[in-house]
Design a protein around this motif. Structure first.
Motif, PDB file in Angstrom:
ATOM      1  N   ALA A 147     -37.633  51.265 -25.125  1.00  0.00           N
ATOM      2  CA  ALA A 147     -38.380  51.490 -26.362  1.00  0.00           C
ATOM      3  C   ALA A 147     -37.621  50.908 -27.546  1.00  0.00           C
ATOM      4  O   ALA A 147     -36.397  50.780 -27.522  1.00  0.00           O
ATOM      5  N   ILE A 148     -38.388  50.557 -28.566  1.00  0.00           N
ATOM      6  CA  ILE A 148     -37.785  50.140 -29.837  1.00  0.00           C
ATOM      7  C   ILE A 148     -37.592  51.394 -30.675  1.00  0.00           C
ATOM      8  O   ILE A 148     -38.475  52.250 -30.744  1.00  0.00           O
ATOM      9  N   GLU A 169     -38.488  58.209 -33.796  1.00  0.00           N
ATOM     10  CA  GLU A 169     -39.737  57.468 -33.611  1.00  0.00           C
ATOM     11  C   GLU A 169     -39.489  56.289 -32.675  1.00  0.00           C
ATOM     12  O   GLU A 169     -38.684  55.405 -32.971  1.00  0.00           O
ATOM     13  N   TYR A 170     -40.157  56.334 -31.514  1.00  0.00           N
ATOM     14  CA  TYR A 170     -39.993  55.260 -30.518  1.00  0.00           C
ATOM     15  C   TYR A 170     -41.266  54.435 -30.443  1.00  0.00           C
ATOM     16  O   TYR A 170     -42.371  54.989 -30.481  1.00  0.00           O
ATOM     17  N   GLU A 171     -41.115  53.131 -30.293  1.00  0.00           N
ATOM     18  CA  GLU A 171     -42.242  52.297 -29.886  1.00  0.00           C
ATOM     19  C   GLU A 171     -41.990  51.959 -28.417  1.00  0.00           C
ATOM     20  O   GLU A 171     -41.104  51.163 -28.079  1.00  0.00           O
ATOM     21  N   GLY A 200     -31.344  49.797 -32.480  1.00  0.00           N
ATOM     22  CA  GLY A 200     -32.514  48.927 -32.356  1.00  0.00           C
ATOM     23  C   GLY A 200     -33.405  49.229 -31.172  1.00  0.00           C
ATOM     24  O   GLY A 200     -34.623  49.233 -31.276  1.00  0.00           O
ATOM     25  N   LYS A 201     -32.787  49.498 -30.025  1.00  0.00           N
ATOM     26  CA  LYS A 201     -33.548  49.653 -28.792  1.00  0.00           C
ATOM     27  C   LYS A 201     -32.858  50.661 -27.887  1.00  0.00           C
ATOM     28  O   LYS A 201     -31.633  50.797 -27.938  1.00  0.00           O
ATOM     29  N   LEU A 232     -35.023  43.018 -21.134  1.00  0.00           N
ATOM     30  CA  LEU A 232     -34.187  44.012 -21.807  1.00  0.00           C
ATOM     31  C   LEU A 232     -33.512  43.448 -23.054  1.00  0.00           C
ATOM     32  O   LEU A 232     -33.370  44.138 -24.059  1.00  0.00           O
ATOM     33  N   PHE A 233     -33.068  42.181 -22.941  1.00  0.00           N
ATOM     34  CA  PHE A 233     -32.334  41.572 -24.048  1.00  0.00           C
ATOM     35  C   PHE A 233     -32.980  40.222 -24.381  1.00  0.00           C
ATOM     36  O   PHE A 233     -33.379  39.494 -23.476  1.00  0.00           O
ATOM     37  N   ASP A 234     -33.032  39.908 -25.664  1.00  0.00           N
ATOM     38  CA  ASP A 234     -33.652  38.651 -26.087  1.00  0.00           C
ATOM     39  C   ASP A 234     -32.920  37.437 -25.514  1.00  0.00           C
ATOM     40  O   ASP A 234     -33.529  36.407 -25.244  1.00  0.00           O
TER      41      ASP A 234
END
Lengths: 265, 795
Positions: free
Chosen positions: B48-49, B136-138, B106-107, B157-159
């Motif tokens: 989640a973000i 608050e999670y996205e 961030g995540k 998982l990682f950019d």
């Protein structure tokens, strides 16, 4: 654990009054399910009403055609009872298979039956023997008592005081333990009476249930071979990481056969 | 001399007196003045973000002192949790090493990832306030399996880690292996899963941190297998605390199995927070918290191929593995499925060509790292399973095919094609011993007895070798280790002749206080009860790398042996002076320094006294005092191994597998305390049996929820699962360790899973079953039998 009030009444009416008057209050008997739930903060009752000081809720009495077990009688006492072993050995065997020694020393028959965990052992014995649940206000037949997943026909302020078991001609319990929890993955209780056979299954579904085709077959011929070919429908059976529904259905037949074997031995 | 209890004796364990009488001193037993309580807020989502954290309600709750989040970590400029190993791919490209912040930034990347730390006056207040924190999670889709994680379109998982691949690692001569496969008479193939495990030490992790402003010093009490390494990793690389201002204490620790040999974010957060709130803080994990934060083990998906000639000789072995790393790189994470796996694929066989490719993969699960055996049980399982598959396909007896390929005793030292050189061993001797001890010749009778009651009986072998005594630093450095792997010991002889040993290994169940005292008792001739072993405190012990990888006796014991030799050498100098003899004429035996060929002697106690009261002493050439220190860096790994034989009975009606006999004949080199070795074997075997038959960490794909998140759903082996075990040793001496020791902490866990599963497959082979994945649960066995479409008799 979250804070709560603690009451230890010594009269059943007082206990019932506390339950009725305090919203979100809970009965505690042996506490084998409730206390871990509180410790994990999964339940937060406002008050606990402890039954341990109530008189006459412990002990086993022989009424001839029935045996009455007080609601606060621990599993270990039922398992070791010469009376139960003589009259309903299958029930003593069931009690000896619950949990571990610590659980059997603290956990009570009333607590187990009231909680109606879908994988608990006692509901199979109570339903399989067609027992009567005696409460502070009335008597309830096992067939009308269990209402599926953790649900029973008990009213909010109603307290189980005893379970009355009819003495069968023969009875047996076979349990396939869930590998980790050692609750019943599938447990089957069979009881033979003069007027027929009852078969009750725990662990397999969302609550204890009877198996009429097996009862009919065993009433004709009380032998494992009579039910070997009877398959249980997977509808309504539980699937989880330990067992899918078809495996549980298969185990119902296997455990039913073994329960009959146990009853005959 | 007093009561010498030396090498080969089995005294009762010194430490058990306090453990069995409730007088241990564990982290959770420790109370500091003004101590507060901490609780971690952990992600309930696999992926989640982090959109925002509102601290207000938690801060307003009763007793709350502070609430810290990833933003506070960032504001203080603190480092990422470091990885101790940097591996590279075939082209030399370093692994992808994304940051592992001590509180998520961030995540969040796994259920249990730490989001915030709440400090309050009491644990109840901290837990209650933690529930009030608004996060608050996205929520993003999770990916938990390695096969799913490398598929196109999988959640990333990682950019900057494409396809979630941390490293595409390889070992061995790929071309030679391909050439050998082209001329093979037979190729055996096997696909398998090495199940994910959760260590479950008896004592959950815990920590207390305290900051003393007067001295500007931090103290961290933590449930660790390697306090000095925590001091270095956390002090130097995460919190920027100078080493001399940081004390790390690992007091009595209730089991580790690898789970406590990592530097955890909780340790860094609590130490950092203690200075911020200027109060000591205690945190004790619940069992449930441990399930989603203790590093997990194993979790491989593997395709293996073995090429054989027409006589069953192994020509080449090819292994392709996907290894799960979880959401971040833990301390040893990438080292386990690579350097501790590939080099073991030679086993005890003369296979001339081996190639291994391991894709190390990130997923939305708890980080995966070392768990008892670490890499070597996985390698042994692949190899010992495929040997059985090949034997069955070629119609060669399983013992015979092993004999045809085994390294003969006289071929040692033996160089494998996968880096390691075995110094010593006798796998054939272990096999022969185990065949007799397991009464294999009467197995047929037992099998027909089982058949008579409708059960299937099977026998399984595992002839294995492992690499332990971690590790030769130069070798490890070439493989990517970022630290050394030596060990140190100080032997302090008191003026009255008693001895205190300070050693850098850590005792959390292994019995070091007994074994090491036996070494000192034997080598210095002092009473066993006059030797104390001190460990687990960076202020008391000079330095150390800790306990893991079956290294304590092999590396730490070697340092101790060297230090005692130095004590004896100095003692001889003192004795030569006192006895007016030449140093070369002084002999030391059984606690006495004597002049060769005379009855002139001084006791060890007299020499110790003279060293501290140097009235008659060669002060011009010798310092007073009798205390010596040694560091030892091994020249090679040690290679314990042996033969394990499991015998199982399967109930085809329910699918239940019962282990009915277990035999282990192991080569662990010199045995210091046979009772402790036997106990290590028993425990290790039970853990291996746990992997083979019961344990399985199961995640839900998509949500990333851990479905086996408690002891109610994660099945640990119990006493009633085990038969009486037959455990024996057939030792050859290690040629390069001072006492010939090889280590025994992991052998049981490494040898046993393959033996058990080979036995299960053997029991079912008449039904066409060729492989069973672990754990061999009743549900899984029953389903295999259904799919074999051979009806099981229903009476």
């Amino acid at each position: 654990m979250k804070p709560f009030a603690y009451h230890q009444p010594d009269q059943i009416p007082d206990a019932a009054k506390l339950l009725a008057s305090i919203e979100d209050s809970k009965l505690v008997a042996g506490g084998m399910t409730l206390i871990p739930t509180l410790k994990q903060r999964l339940a937060s009752p406002v008050a606990l009403v402890d039954l341990s000081k109530l008189g006459n809720l412990k002990g086993i009495t022989d009424d001839g055609a029935t045996i009455t077990i007080g609601a606060m009688t621990p599993h270990a006492v039922v398992a070791a009872s010469k009376l139960v072993q003589a009259k309903i050995p299958g029930l003593a065997a069931l009690a000896s298979m619950i949990g571990d020694p610590a659980v059997r020393s603290r956990g009570t028959i009333g607590g187990s039956v009231a909680n109606n965990d879908p994988a608990a052992d006692y509901p199979a014995g109570v339903l399989g023997l067609g027992a009567t649940i005696v409460t502070s206000t009335r008597e309830i037949a096992a067939d009308k008592f269990f209402r599926g997943l953790f649900e029973t026909s008990l009213e909010t302020s109603e307290i189980i005081t005893a379970i009355r078991f009819p003495v069968p001609l023969k009875a047996g319990y076979a349990k396939f333990k869930a590998p980790a929890s050692r609750y019943a993955l599938v447990g089957v209780f069979v009881a033979k009476f003069a007027d027929g056979v009852r078969v009750a299954v725990t662990g397999a579904g969302s609550g204890v249930f009877r198996v009429p085709p097996m009862e009919a077959a065993l009433s004709q011929n009380f032998h494992p071979s009579a039910i070997a070919a009877i398959k249980i429908d997977t509808d309504g059976l539980t699937s989880d990481i330990h067992a899918e529904a078809d495996y549980r259905a298969h185990l119902v037949t296997v455990m039913a056969k073994r329960a009959v074997d146990a009853a005959l031995s | 001399m007093g009561n010498v209890i030396g090498i080969g004796a089995s005294p009762k364990r010194k430490e058990d007196q306090r453990f069995l009488t409730g007088r241990g001193n564990y982290v959770s037993d420790i109370k500091r003045p003004g101590m507060t309580a901490g609780a971690f807020v952990r992600s309930p989502h696999g992926h989640a973000i982090l959109r925002g954290i509102d601290k207000a309600a938690a801060l307003a709750a009763p007793g709350v002192i502070a609430v810290l989040t990833g933003d506070d970590v960032k504001a203080d400029g603190l480092g990422s949790l470091p990885c101790g190993w940097g591996i590279s791919d075939a082209k030399g490209v370093p692994m992808k090493e994304p940051p592992f912040p001590m509180l998520a930034q961030g995540k969040v990347r796994f259920v249990g990832d730490m989001v915030a730390f709440v400090i309050a006056e009491t644990p109840e207040q901290a837990n209650a306030a933690a529930e009030l924190l608004t996060v608050e999670y996205e929520v993003l889709p999770s990916v938990v399996g390695v096969l799913e994680a490398v598929r196109p379109g999988a959640p990333q998982l990682f950019d900057d880690v494409p396809n979630n691949i941390c490293c595409d690692w390889e070992l061995g001569d790929k071309a030679a292996v391909e050439a050998a496969f082209r001329k093979a008479a037979h190729v055996a193939k096997l696909s398998l899963v090495n199940n994910r495990l959760i260590g479950n030490p008896m004592e959950p992790r815990a920590a207390i941190a305290e900051y003393e402003p007067g001295t500007d010093r931090f103290t961290l009490w933590t449930t660790s297998q390697f306090p000095h390494v925590v001091r270095f990793l956390m002090g130097a690389l995460v919190l920027n605390i100078p080493q001399h201002k940081l004390r790390v204490v690992a007091p009595d620790v209730g089991g580790g199995f690898g789970v406590k040999q990592f530097h955890y974010g909780e340790e860094a957060v609590i130490t950092w927070a203690a200075k911020r709130v200027m109060r000591p803080i205690k945190w004790v994990a619940s069992r449930s918290e441990g399930y989603v934060s203790d590093r997990h083990g194993r979790d491989h998906v593997t395709e293996a191929e073995l090429a054989l000639d027409e006589t069953g000789k192994f020509l080449a072995f090819r292994v392709n593995t996907l290894a799960n790393m979880g959401g971040y790189l833990s301390t040893f994470g990438p080292n386990i499925p690579t350097n501790l796996y590939g080099p073991l694929l030679g086993g005890v066989y003369t296979t001339p060509a081996i190639y291994c490719n391991v894709k190390v993969v990130f997923t939305n699960t708890v980080p995966v790292d070392a768990y008892r055996g670490a890499g070597r049980p996985e390698a042994t399982f692949v190899l010992e399973r495929i040997v059985d598959v090949a034997a069955s396909e070629m119609g060669i007896d399983r013992v015979e095919i092993r004999r045809r390929n085994m390294i003969p005793k006289e071929a040692y030292p033996y160089q494998t094609p996968v880096l390691v050189q075995y110094d010593s061993g006798d796998p054939m001797g272990c096999l022969d011993g185990a065949l007799v001890a397991a009464d294999v010749k009467n197995f047929g009778i037992r099998k027909s007895e089982s058949a008579r009651i409708g059960k299937f009986r099977g026998l399984g072998y595992s002839t294995y070798v492992e690499a332990c005594g971690l590790a030769p630093s130069r070798f490890a450095g070439r493989l990517g280790a970022r630290g050394g792997l030596y060990e140190s010991a100080t032997v302090r002889v008191h003026p009255t002749g008693q001895v205190t040993v300070m050693i850098g290994t850590h005792n959390h169940g292994q019995g070091h206080e007994t074994t090491f005292a036996q070494i000192v008792s034997e080598k210095l001739g002092v009473s066993f009860e006059n030797v104390d072993i001190v460990y687990g405190d960076t202020d008391r012990v000079q330095f150390g790398m800790g306990t893991y990888g079956s290294r304590s006796l092999v590396v730490g014991g070697a340092a101790l042996s060297k230090a005692t030799d130095k004590v004896v050498a100095k003692g001889k100098k003192i004795a030569a002076h006192l006895l007016e003899a030449a140093e070369m004429d002084i002999q030391f035996e059984a606690g006495k320094f004597s002049v060769a060929g005379t009855d002139r002697m001084k006791t060890f106690e007299e020499i110790a006294g003279a060293a501290y009261v140097p009235h008659d002493y060669p002060l011009e050439v010798l310092e007073p005092g009798l205390e010596e220190q040694a560091y030892y860096d091994p020249v090679n790994f040690t290679y314990p191994g042996g033969c394990h034989i499991a015998e199982v009975e399967v109930d085809p009606e329910t699918g239940t597998v019962t282990l009915v006999n277990y035999t282990a004949v192991d080569d662990v080199g010199t045995v210091i305390n046979p009772m402790i070795v036997e106990g290590q074997l028993h425990g290790g075997i039970v853990q291996g049996v746990g992997q083979a038959l019961f344990e399985n960490a199961v995640y839900d794909e998509g949500s990333g929820q851990l479905l086996s998140g408690s002891l109610m759903d994660y099945c640990m082996p119990r006493a009633d699962h085990m038969p009486m075990m037959t455990v024996a040793t057939h030792s050859t001496l290690c040629t390069h360790t001072p006492m010939g020791v090889k280590g025994c902490g992991e052998v049981g866990t490494i040898g046993s899973p393959a033996a058990v599963i080979n036995a299960v497959v053997d029991a079912l082979s008449h039904l066409g079953v060729t492989h069973v994945d672990m754990p061999a649960t009743p549900n899984r066995i029953w389903r295999l039998l259904q799919n074999a479409s051979l009806p099981v008799a229903a009476e």
